[in-house]
Design a protein around this motif. Structure first.
Motif: not given
Length: 210
Positions: A180-204
């Motif tokens: 959870k802490k790592h996901i929070g850091q990922v969202l903050e650093k990438l300026n993303l709203k939630d894990r779905t956005q993070a997942a789609l960003y990763a796929v792209s």
């Protein structure tokens, strides 16, 4: 040769895909299906490289057809081809680890490029789908990716596969709290709203590809 089965109940869509594929020397439509039973029969007998699956078929959902089809032909790549894109269906598609998600409004060359990518083991999500799920906001992502730690990159890659926190924790041998802490850091650093956005960003970006 990329051999395709098209699972869609609209004759015009099926004919259009067949015409587009017919212009390519390395792509061939080998079968059609308009429902789950026909899809299983075609995939079992024809063993295609790729199945293009509409999300909404009469009385059935494309993801259910994909789940059943994988039991008879695991090697096939499954790509959703649909007119719709909403966050819930995108999340469900990612959890099912579909190989692609393309809108029917895509240009023919986009469809062809997507087919060639997924056959090579890459995932392809339509840019429109990515933009929709990410709220059209990509500010800071490119700068942020360089600030991710190796562990955060691993977590981001796991998110691209639709894994939940428990599965990520087991794979990386860390606690769910740490995930959870790592996901929070990922969202903050990438300026993303939630894990779905993070997942789609990763796929792209091809992060976490098989």
């Amino acid at each position: 040769m990329i051999r395709i089965v098209v699972i869609d109940d609209h004759p015009l869509v099926r004919k259009g895909i067949e015409m587009v594929a017919g212009l390519e020397q390395d792509i061939q439509v080998v079968g059609f299906a308009s429902n789950g039973a026909e899809a299983l029969e075609q995939i079992t007998s024809l063993k295609p490289n790729v199945a293009l699956v509409d999300l909404r078929l009469p009385g059935e959902h494309g993801l259910d057809i994909i789940k059943k089809s994988r039991k008879v032909h695991k090697e096939c790549k499954y790509v959703i081809l649909t007119s719709y894109a909403n966050e819930i269906e995108i999340q469900e598609a990612m959890k099912e680890e579909v190989d692609g998600y393309i809108l029917k409004e895509a240009l023919p060359e986009e469809l062809i490029a997507a087919l060639r990518l997924v056959v090579k083991g890459r995932k392809y999500y339509d840019p429109v789908v990515v933009q929709f799920a990410m709220g059209q906001n990509s500010t800071g992502e490119e700068d942020g990716i360089s600030r991710l730690t190796p562990r955060e990159m691993e977590v981001l890659g796991a998110l691209s596969k639709g894994y939940n926190n428990k599965t990520i924790a087991e794979q990386l041998v860390i606690s769910e709290h740490t995930v959870k802490k790592h996901i929070g850091q990922v969202l903050e650093k990438l300026n993303l709203k939630d894990r779905t956005q993070a997942a789609l960003y990763a796929v792209s970006k091809g992060i976490g590809k098989k």
